[in-house]
Design an enzyme around this catalytic site. Structure first.
Site, PDB file in Angstrom:
ATOM      1  CG  ASP A  20      -2.828  -0.628  -2.579  1.00  0.00           C
ATOM      2  OD1 ASP A  20      -2.855   0.543  -2.162  1.00  0.00           O
ATOM      3  OD2 ASP A  20      -3.405  -1.568  -1.998  1.00  0.00           O
ATOM      4  CG  ASP A  54      -6.069   0.647  -1.048  1.00  0.00           C
ATOM      5  OD1 ASP A  54      -5.255   1.579  -0.897  1.00  0.00           O
ATOM      6  OD2 ASP A  54      -6.110  -0.343  -0.287  1.00  0.00           O
ATOM      7  CG  ASP A  94      -2.594   3.998  -1.555  1.00  0.00           C
ATOM      8  OD1 ASP A  94      -3.334   3.871  -2.545  1.00  0.00           O
ATOM      9  OD2 ASP A  94      -2.635   3.227  -0.570  1.00  0.00           O
ATOM     10  CB  SER A 126      -0.959  -0.042   1.197  1.00  0.00           C
ATOM     11  OG  SER A 126      -1.921   0.962   1.139  1.00  0.00           O
TER      12      SER A 126
END
Length: 447
Positions: free
Chosen positions: A244, A246, A242, A102
């Site tokens: 990833d 999400d 960010d 993340s």
């Protein structure tokens, strides 16, 4: 094998150190694959990743684990976490895997797992996989039943199509100048493409991943470059994702930050007024600002608070039959369009409101005054248990008494790092700061 791997968001750690080693990743593939071998069909797992250098190593190890227990593997390459969730369901896979840490730096990595319905795994599924990880006798497939692996090259295109479909067909972004920061991460291709295809002028930041620069002074946790670029370019709005993709943080045309609480306020109000909101309000976490709660009350809506972590938000949303939720940090979940947090879809909801309102972002996106809130982190040693220290417990009790009726106090352990997070909020800023500092000092003394 250690006894516990799963934290608040899958398995995470420093690359090439337990639990983020290829040996453990292969065992995770074997354990998760075995758990999801249900029925006589040829089972399938889909795997996506972000742009970290260690992603190559972790992906190959996971592929080895899954194929060794008889699962076929479909590899997507770099793609956002919500795309993996979506494609798990769309491709009728038995399991979805995202390799990402993340918003963490490139030296970390993680494994997120999704069930066949596209949702993150339940506690029961995680416990069953933990039990298999502790086992030394996972049954391997016969030589003729070993799984195959293949790559799908059009996964990003499928996801872009789904993202655009989250808006009505007549919504266009013509005339908007957007600066988008993809954190050199998983959305470096898909997010700019989606905004451009909808008609926006797009200026990009963080779209040149090299394996080591993901989240490095960019993305939703480092918005300084985005802020200055938006102002210098005279853009209408800035979008920060960010690693990833999400989570989402927004910057208005003046360079001012708009966090997840303000975004939830905007989406919640819009969906409520348009008859799209299910339930009596939205779901956020204990970390969301008291100002959000007061704003929603003024709109006749409730704020339901879950434990920190988008997984807990999602669980409460599903339990209460609600379709909008998120976190102050930028995770936005809109169950009508995605089964997990999706920064790009959330950004499109904001952009659509910007187009429809005709207002500048600085006027549209700051819907309430934040109550003074302060969050500080205290790092502790591997063997320390500072929250069990009597002096720390007394300090926390005294602070709760001091803030009673005038604010809130939230103390929690990070699920991904050895940190104690100390947050307080209230109308008296000086009091909030003093309370947080006293608790941090007590925790530090016990750490």
């Amino acid at each position: 094998m250690p006894g516990s791997y799963f934290g608040t968001d899958g398995i995470r750690g420093r690359a090439n150190s337990a639990p983020m080693t290829p040996e453990i990743a292969m065992k995770v593939g074997q354990a998760a694959g075995t758990h999801f071998l249900r029925g006589d069909h040829k089972h399938r797992v889909v795997i996506g990743k972000d742009t970290r250098l260690s992603g190559y190593m972790m992906e190959n190890a996971l592929v080895a684990g899954f194929t060794s227990v008889g699962m076929n593997v479909v590899q997507f390459g770099p793609i956002p976490t919500p795309a993996v969730a979506m494609l798990t369901q769309a491709m009728r896979a038995d399991l979805g895997v995202m390799i990402s840490a993340s918003h963490n730096p490139y030296v970390d990595n993680g494994i997120k797992l999704f069930g066949p319905d596209g949702f993150k795994l339940s506690d029961e599924d995680e416990a069953a996989i933990e039990a298999l990880l502790a086992s030394s006798d996972i049954p391997l497939a016969d030589a003729g039943e070993i799984g195959r692996a293949r790559r799908v090259e059009d996964a990003r295109g499928r996801y872009i199509h789904a993202v655009k479909a989250s808006l009505p067909a007549d919504v266009r972004l013509d005339g908007l100048h957007i600066v988008v920061d993809c954190a050199h991460g998983a959305a470096y291709q898909v997010a700019p493409s989606a905004f451009w295809e909808l008609g926006a002028k797009v200026t990009t930041i963080g779209v040149d991943p090299n394996g080591k620069n993901i989240n490095d002074a960019c993305g939703s946790t480092h918005i300084e470059t985005l802020q200055s670029t938006v102002v210098a370019a005279g853009a209408d709005i800035g979008i920060a994702l960010d690693g990833d993709a999400d989570r989402l943080i927004v910057v208005d045309e003046k360079g001012q930050q708009v966090d997840g609480d303000q975004i939830m306020a905007l989406i919640g109000r819009s969906w409520s007024r348009n008859g799209l909101l299910r339930g009596d309000g939205i779901v956020a976490t204990v970390m969301s600002n008291l100002g959000l709660e007061r704003f929603l009350e003024s709109e006749g809506l409730e704020l339901h608070r879950a434990k920190v972590g988008d997984r807990h938000v999602l669980e409460m949303m599903r339990r209460k039959g609600m379709n909008v939720g998120g976190e102050q940090s930028g995770h936005m979940i809109m169950l009508d369009h995605a089964t997990t947090g999706d920064g790009t879809i959330a950004a499109l909801q904001v952009l659509a409101e910007l187009v429809n309102s005709g207002k500048p972002a600085s006027e549209l996106l700051h819907l309430f005054e934040r109550v003074p809130q302060l969050l500080k982190n205290v790092r502790y040693g591997a063997d320390a248990k500072p929250l069990e220290d009597k002096a720390v417990q007394q300090c926390i009790a005294d602070a709760e008494g001091e803030l009673s009726g005038k604010g809130r106090l939230v103390i929690r352990k990070s699920g991904t790092e050895p940190l104690i997070r100390v947050m307080a909020e209230g109308d008296d800023e000086a009091q909030v700061e003093a309370v947080v500092d006293r608790i941090c000092e007590a925790v530090q003394a016990a750490a």
